[in-house]
Design a protein around this motif. Sequence first.
Motif, short mmCIF file in Angstrom:
data_model
loop_
_atom_site.label_atom_id
_atom_site.label_comp_id
_atom_site.label_asym_id
_atom_site.label_seq_id
_atom_site.Cartn_x
_atom_site.Cartn_y
_atom_site.Cartn_z
N ALA A 1 0.85 -1.19 0.00
CA ALA A 1 0.00 0.00 0.00
C ALA A 1 0.88 1.24 0.00
CB ALA A 1 -0.93 0.00 1.21
N TRP A 2 0.37 2.30 -0.59
CA TRP A 2 1.07 3.58 -0.59
C TRP A 2 0.08 4.67 -0.18
CZ3 TRP A 2 -0.26 8.00 -3.20
CH2 TRP A 2 0.63 9.08 -3.10
N GLY A 3 0.58 5.63 0.60
CA GLY A 3 -0.27 6.75 0.96
C GLY A 3 0.43 7.66 1.93
N PRO A 4 0.12 8.95 1.87
CA PRO A 4 0.75 9.91 2.79
C PRO A 4 0.16 9.79 4.20
CG PRO A 4 -0.90 11.00 1.44
CD PRO A 4 -0.81 9.59 0.94
N ARG B 1 -2.16 6.96 5.58
CA ARG B 1 -3.50 6.68 5.05
C ARG B 1 -3.35 6.14 3.63
NH1 ARG B 1 -8.70 7.68 6.02
NH2 ARG B 1 -10.12 8.00 4.25
N PRO B 2 -3.77 4.89 3.37
CA PRO B 2 -3.55 4.30 2.05
C PRO B 2 -4.34 5.02 0.95
CG PRO B 2 -4.96 2.89 3.40
CD PRO B 2 -4.44 3.95 4.30
N ARG B 3 -3.64 5.35 -0.11
CA ARG B 3 -4.28 5.95 -1.29
C ARG B 3 -4.33 4.95 -2.44
NH1 ARG B 3 -3.74 11.48 -1.67
NH2 ARG B 3 -4.95 11.27 -3.59
N VAL B 4 -3.34 4.03 -2.46
CA VAL B 4 -3.31 2.98 -3.49
C VAL B 4 -2.91 1.67 -2.82
CG1 VAL B 4 -2.33 2.21 -5.68
CG2 VAL B 4 -2.56 4.65 -5.22
N VAL B 5 -3.60 0.61 -3.20
CA VAL B 5 -3.27 -0.72 -2.71
C VAL B 5 -2.87 -1.60 -3.88
CG1 VAL B 5 -4.33 -2.85 -1.84
CG2 VAL B 5 -4.62 -0.72 -0.58
N PHE B 6 -1.79 -2.37 -3.69
CA PHE B 6 -1.32 -3.30 -4.72
C PHE B 6 -1.71 -4.71 -4.25
CE2 PHE B 6 1.34 0.39 -4.42
CZ PHE B 6 1.65 0.76 -5.73
#
Length: 292
Positions: A245-248, A251-256
């Motif tokens: 997951a990526w996010g600032p 807080r996740p903004r994108v999940v792989f």
Amino acid sequence: MNEEELLAARFEEHRPRLRAVALRVLGSASEADDAVQETWLRLSRTDTTGLDNLAGWLTTVVARVSLNLLRARTTRCEEPWDGHETGQAADQADPEHQAELADSLGLALLVVLDTLNPAERLAFVLHDMFAVPFEEIAPIVERTPAATRQLASRARRRVQGATASGESDAARHRQIVAAFLAASRGGQFDALVALLAPDAVLRVDSTSAQWGAIPAHGAQAVARSFAGRAKAARPVLIDGAPGLAWGPAGRPRVVFDFTITDGKVTAIDLVADPDHLDRLNLQLLDMRSGHH
């Protein structure tokens, strides 16, 4: 202390075991608490004169209540462990309840228990986890002791097979996702290709596409999409399965979301739609240990 207070005190002595039984039969902390409360209500309405084995009586009652709840859930075609559809939303929101179940049973066992029918699950839990004799389980599941023994035996075979393979698969899948993340960050193209199935696909939802994500097909194309990237991604569990997951600000903004088959990554789904993300049960993993 009057009789009612004495009965309540005796019940409290048995509460931990009753809750443990209900928790393992139902797989839901909130439903387990409901089953224990219903057991107390039945006890409070029962004439306990001559009741020599209170522990056995209570175990039988909580097992019957739990079985009824399990059957009702099956009748409604609701999936166990799905907090969005059943009364288990509170459990999903409470990491302590999830950790309690996972730590005591293991994720692989949780998964296989959900594949058993209610009678199999009850027979296995009561006999194998709580040493209740088949003669006492039989009336609860409305079978003969011999048939009840067969129920537990059938469940045991499935549990033993699935747990052994499931635990090793879960550990292996985490290793694969961790290796993929390391190779992506390091720009190790060949290492990424080696982790991907030849016909691997990268799928993107409409939100991630708006942000510039592009679908890809084939190991080389997918590897090119990730080489030298994902530097800020973090390992997570996505509904119990390893992913990224990526996010600032945490807080996740994108999940792989990874699909892994036979030790190879066969698909990666990029999920950025906020409504979809809200429906996922995401748990951040420690990058060093791979644990929560």
